[in-house]
Design a protein around this motif. Structure first.
Motif, PDB file in Angstrom:
ATOM      1  N   GLY A  10      66.645-140.604 -42.077  1.00 44.08           N
ATOM      2  CA  GLY A  10      67.305-139.432 -43.138  1.00 44.08           C
ATOM      3  C   GLY A  10      66.599-138.208 -42.583  1.00 44.08           C
ATOM      4  O   GLY A  10      66.636-137.353 -43.326  1.00 44.08           O
ATOM      5  N   GLY A  11      66.922-138.185 -41.072  1.00 46.85           N
ATOM      6  CA  GLY A  11      66.653-136.819 -40.422  1.00 46.85           C
ATOM      7  C   GLY A  11      68.201-135.933 -40.794  1.00 46.85           C
ATOM      8  O   GLY A  11      68.992-136.444 -41.428  1.00 46.85           O
ATOM      9  N   VAL A  12      68.276-135.251 -39.374  1.00 46.46           N
ATOM     10  CA  VAL A  12      69.436-134.297 -39.686  1.00 46.46           C
ATOM     11  C   VAL A  12      70.697-135.217 -39.232  1.00 46.46           C
ATOM     12  O   VAL A  12      71.723-134.998 -39.750  1.00 46.46           O
ATOM     13  CB  VAL A  12      69.435-133.239 -38.432  1.00 46.46           C
ATOM     14  CG1 VAL A  12      69.340-133.898 -37.114  1.00 46.46           C
ATOM     15  CG2 VAL A  12      70.486-132.251 -38.745  1.00 46.46           C
ATOM     16  N   SER A  16      72.963-135.715 -42.347  1.00 42.97           N
ATOM     17  CA  SER A  16      74.451-135.453 -42.184  1.00 42.97           C
ATOM     18  C   SER A  16      75.520-136.442 -42.471  1.00 42.97           C
ATOM     19  O   SER A  16      76.580-136.292 -42.838  1.00 42.97           O
ATOM     20  CB  SER A  16      74.638-134.611 -40.630  1.00 42.97           C
ATOM     21  OG  SER A  16      75.837-134.174 -40.408  1.00 42.97           O
ATOM     22  N   VAL A  17      75.569-137.661 -41.991  1.00 45.82           N
ATOM     23  CA  VAL A  17      76.310-138.568 -42.274  1.00 45.82           C
ATOM     24  C   VAL A  17      76.606-138.913 -43.700  1.00 45.82           C
ATOM     25  O   VAL A  17      77.598-138.888 -44.176  1.00 45.82           O
ATOM     26  CB  VAL A  17      75.768-140.076 -41.513  1.00 45.82           C
ATOM     27  CG1 VAL A  17      76.649-141.075 -41.987  1.00 45.82           C
ATOM     28  CG2 VAL A  17      75.771-139.720 -39.973  1.00 45.82           C
ATOM     29  N   ALA A  18      75.284-138.885 -44.471  1.00 49.29           N
ATOM     30  CA  ALA A  18      75.144-139.106 -45.830  1.00 49.29           C
ATOM     31  C   ALA A  18      76.064-137.953 -46.661  1.00 49.29           C
ATOM     32  O   ALA A  18      76.788-138.325 -47.292  1.00 49.29           O
ATOM     33  CB  ALA A  18      73.875-138.973 -46.403  1.00 49.29           C
ATOM     34  N   TYR A  19      76.004-136.711 -46.085  1.00 53.09           N
ATOM     35  CA  TYR A  19      76.490-135.657 -46.763  1.00 53.09           C
ATOM     36  C   TYR A  19      78.224-135.677 -46.631  1.00 53.09           C
ATOM     37  O   TYR A  19      78.909-135.838 -47.531  1.00 53.09           O
ATOM     38  CB  TYR A  19      75.928-134.369 -46.216  1.00 53.09           C
ATOM     39  CG  TYR A  19      77.032-133.125 -46.311  1.00 53.09           C
ATOM     40  CD1 TYR A  19      77.269-132.800 -47.432  1.00 53.09           C
ATOM     41  CD2 TYR A  19      77.477-132.532 -45.282  1.00 53.09           C
ATOM     42  CE1 TYR A  19      78.188-131.659 -47.905  1.00 53.09           C
ATOM     43  CE2 TYR A  19      78.336-131.818 -45.497  1.00 53.09           C
ATOM     44  CZ  TYR A  19      78.585-131.271 -46.805  1.00 53.09           C
ATOM     45  OH  TYR A  19      79.765-130.158 -46.837  1.00 53.09           O
ATOM     46  N   GLY A 343      67.278-134.119 -27.288  1.00 54.80           N
ATOM     47  CA  GLY A 343      66.861-132.628 -27.477  1.00 54.80           C
ATOM     48  C   GLY A 343      67.887-131.866 -28.134  1.00 54.80           C
ATOM     49  O   GLY A 343      67.524-130.720 -28.623  1.00 54.80           O
ATOM     50  N   HIS A 344      69.136-132.255 -28.378  1.00 51.13           N
ATOM     51  CA  HIS A 344      70.042-131.502 -29.000  1.00 51.13           C
ATOM     52  C   HIS A 344      70.611-131.993 -30.207  1.00 51.13           C
ATOM     53  O   HIS A 344      71.732-131.695 -30.433  1.00 51.13           O
ATOM     54  CB  HIS A 344      71.067-130.994 -27.848  1.00 51.13           C
ATOM     55  CG  HIS A 344      71.707-131.980 -27.156  1.00 51.13           C
ATOM     56  ND1 HIS A 344      71.259-132.201 -25.770  1.00 51.13           N
ATOM     57  CD2 HIS A 344      72.756-132.868 -27.017  1.00 51.13           C
ATOM     58  CE1 HIS A 344      71.846-133.210 -24.999  1.00 51.13           C
ATOM     59  NE2 HIS A 344      72.775-133.706 -25.822  1.00 51.13           N
ATOM     60  N   GLY A 345      69.893-132.991 -30.988  1.00 46.82           N
ATOM     61  CA  GLY A 345      70.527-133.533 -32.109  1.00 46.82           C
ATOM     62  C   GLY A 345      70.495-132.738 -33.270  1.00 46.82           C
ATOM     63  O   GLY A 345      71.524-132.794 -33.996  1.00 46.82           O
ATOM     64  N   LEU A 346      69.816-131.318 -33.364  1.00 45.73           N
ATOM     65  CA  LEU A 346      69.809-130.504 -34.494  1.00 45.73           C
ATOM     66  C   LEU A 346      71.124-129.869 -34.317  1.00 45.73           C
ATOM     67  O   LEU A 346      71.944-129.648 -35.528  1.00 45.73           O
ATOM     68  CB  LEU A 346      68.673-129.580 -34.556  1.00 45.73           C
ATOM     69  CG  LEU A 346      67.463-130.201 -35.173  1.00 45.73           C
ATOM     70  CD1 LEU A 346      66.422-128.849 -35.243  1.00 45.73           C
ATOM     71  CD2 LEU A 346      67.643-130.110 -36.733  1.00 45.73           C
ATOM     72  N   GLN A 347      71.557-129.333 -33.393  1.00 38.45           N
ATOM     73  CA  GLN A 347      72.877-128.689 -33.265  1.00 38.45           C
ATOM     74  C   GLN A 347      73.979-129.484 -33.323  1.00 38.45           C
ATOM     75  O   GLN A 347      75.175-129.066 -33.873  1.00 38.45           O
ATOM     76  CB  GLN A 347      72.723-127.810 -32.011  1.00 38.45           C
ATOM     77  CG  GLN A 347      72.712-128.691 -30.559  1.00 38.45           C
ATOM     78  CD  GLN A 347      72.168-127.707 -29.513  1.00 38.45           C
ATOM     79  OE1 GLN A 347      73.110-126.701 -29.210  1.00 38.45           O
ATOM     80  NE2 GLN A 347      70.968-127.782 -28.957  1.00 38.45           N
ATOM     81  N   GLY A 349      74.197-132.386 -34.854  1.00 37.89           N
ATOM     82  CA  GLY A 349      73.953-133.123 -36.167  1.00 37.89           C
ATOM     83  C   GLY A 349      75.306-132.890 -37.113  1.00 37.89           C
ATOM     84  O   GLY A 349      75.821-133.945 -37.489  1.00 37.89           O
ATOM     85  N   PRO A 350      75.757-131.872 -37.479  1.00 36.43           N
ATOM     86  CA  PRO A 350      76.973-131.639 -38.197  1.00 36.43           C
ATOM     87  C   PRO A 350      78.193-132.284 -37.694  1.00 36.43           C
ATOM     88  O   PRO A 350      79.013-132.995 -38.279  1.00 36.43           O
ATOM     89  CB  PRO A 350      77.146-130.107 -38.405  1.00 36.43           C
ATOM     90  CG  PRO A 350      75.730-129.488 -38.341  1.00 36.43           C
ATOM     91  CD  PRO A 350      75.068-130.332 -37.209  1.00 36.43           C
ATOM     92  N   ALA A 351      78.319-132.220 -36.236  1.00 35.28           N
ATOM     93  CA  ALA A 351      79.730-132.733 -35.756  1.00 35.28           C
ATOM     94  C   ALA A 351      79.284-134.318 -35.900  1.00 35.28           C
ATOM     95  O   ALA A 351      80.471-135.248 -36.061  1.00 35.28           O
ATOM     96  CB  ALA A 351      79.848-132.306 -34.210  1.00 35.28           C
ATOM     97  N   THR A 352      78.193-134.763 -35.444  1.00 33.93           N
ATOM     98  CA  THR A 352      78.010-136.343 -35.384  1.00 33.93           C
ATOM     99  C   THR A 352      78.176-136.983 -37.000  1.00 33.93           C
ATOM    100  O   THR A 352      78.947-137.713 -37.236  1.00 33.93           O
ATOM    101  CB  THR A 352      76.589-136.509 -35.329  1.00 33.93           C
ATOM    102  OG1 THR A 352      76.556-136.067 -33.828  1.00 33.93           O
ATOM    103  CG2 THR A 352      76.306-138.055 -35.022  1.00 33.93           C
ATOM    104  N   GLY A 353      77.616-136.226 -38.092  1.00 33.97           N
ATOM    105  CA  GLY A 353      77.775-136.646 -39.340  1.00 33.97           C
ATOM    106  C   GLY A 353      79.290-136.631 -39.607  1.00 33.97           C
ATOM    107  O   GLY A 353      79.568-137.672 -40.232  1.00 33.97           O
TER     108      GLY A 353
END
Length: 390
Positions: A10-12, A16-19, A343-347, A349-353
């Motif tokens: 349930g991290g970023v 993000s996927v859930a959202y 190391g670049h998951g936070l940034q 995250g939205p595109a991945t979700g």
């Protein structure tokens, strides 16, 4: 019958996927299994929480261009009952520095980034000195500065905002540890947790971050993603560096402002970077032997530094090519991987979700095509290398 999606982590990425799933289709039943809702060991909460477009592959640039668009509008996008979250986004820019040995790569990356719409300026040593008079440029050939769309923010705040919005849209979060997966042929049918609860699933999403390899192993899949510890140091200095960006030295050492102080770090050498080192330990020798001397050389005012605080978090490090692995594995038709962001998951995250939600709902990517990050490249030994790993 409502489709059941179970997200492990349930991290970023997972949030993000859930959202995006619930925002796009409220009929999808979304369950997020997160064993530590405090996020005390989460990479999302322990990182330096930054965003940039200065990558070496077009897809990474495009993912982060969407990332900054998402972060800028987070108050509107993720508002719950009129309460607008804030992540203190500060677009202070990244400054990548290059010696003569690295200037060709810097120029090639700059051409790619600007062609895709990133606001990056290439500066020669004289321009660097004028812009940043506190910077030692004697051994530099150029620098690339993000004039907008790059900077830093509250990573923990982003995770909480995504989580709360996903919950408000109907996603269910479960504080439990996933312990087993049940397969029927090429499909995952059930997820079992430590509390002996069984969750039927039509789609499983592996968003377990630094622990994603364990999830893959339960499916007899080898995932080349390992937990690599990274230490971050919060330091004080009498230096007052005007217009200070997040600076990346040619050595890989980085620093950025953090209020009236600075945070800094670097990756250890490849010969001293084992897996699963304890997070309650900090690599102080790395600071003394590498980080501090490099900072003092690059910014002479940093000769006087004092460590105020230090902590460690994990990179979910993809040893194959340092890029994310997103998509299905040919052996399991309903398990989607979203791992190895290095190391670049936070940034990203939205595109991945957004991309993973499209894959679940439509069977394909509808906006940005993430297929180059698919598992096939690993199985076929086709690295999609990201050179700008910080």
């Amino acid at each position: 019958m409502r489709e059941k999606v179970v997200i492990v982590g349930g991290g970023v990425i997972g949030s993000s996927v859930a959202y995006f799933l619930r925002a796009a289709d409220p009929t999808v039943e979304v369950t997020v299994i997160e064993r530590d809702p405090s996020y005390a060991r989460s990479s999302s909460a322990l990182s330096a929480a930054s965003i940039r477009q200065q990558f070496s592959t077009p897809l990474s640039v495009q993912m982060s261009l969407f990332g900054i668009e998402f972060l800028r509008a987070i108050g509107e996008r993720l508002a719950v009952d009129g309460a607008r979250p804030s992540i203190d986004l500060h677009e202070g820019g990244y400054l990548f520095l290059a010696t003569p040995a690295g200037v060709t790569t810097l120029r090639d990356n700059h051409a790619l980034q600007t062609r895709l719409g990133a606001d990056i300026r290439l500066l020669e040593p004289g321009a660097l000195m004028k812009r940043f008079p506190w910077l030692n440029v004697e051994d530099l050939a150029a620098g690339a500065l993000g004039e907008s769309g790059e900077g830093w923010f509250d990573g923990y705040g982003l995770v909480q905002a995504l989580r709360k919005k996903a919950q408000a849209l109907g996603a269910r979060y479960v504080a439990d540890d996933m312990t087993a997966l049940i397969r029927d042929g090429r499909r995952v049918t059930q997820v079992t947790t430590a509390s002996a609860t069984v969750y039927p699933c039509d789609v499983l999403v592996n968003a377990a971050g630094a622990w994603s390899r364990r999830v893959a192993a339960m499916l007899d899949i080898e995932l080349p993603v390992f937990a690599r510890r990274r230490s971050i140091f919060n330091v004080s200095s009498p230096a007052r560096l005007e217009q200070c960006p997040l600076l990346i030295d040619p050595s890989g050492v980085y620093f950025r402002p953090e209020g009236q102080t600075y945070i800094c770090g670097t990756s250890p050498g490849a010969d001293n970077d084992p897996d699963d080192l304890p997070l309650d330990q900090v690599d102080h020798a790395l600071f003394d032997d590498v980080i501090w001397p490099t900072l003092a050389h690059r910014v002479p005012q940093f000769e006087a530094l004092r460590v105020l605080h230090a902590w460690s978090g994990y990179y979910e490090y993809n040893v194959f090519d340092q890029n994310a692995i997103i998509g299905l594995h040919p052996d399991v038709e309903n398990c989607i991987f979203a791992n190895g962001f290095s190391g670049h998951g936070l940034q990203q995250g939205p595109a991945t979700g957004r991309g993973v939600s499209e894959l679940i709902l439509h069977g394909r990517y509808m906006t940005l095509d993430l297929s180059m990050l698919g598992f096939d490249r690993v199985l076929e030994n086709r690295p999609f290398v990201e050179k700008n790993v910080v």
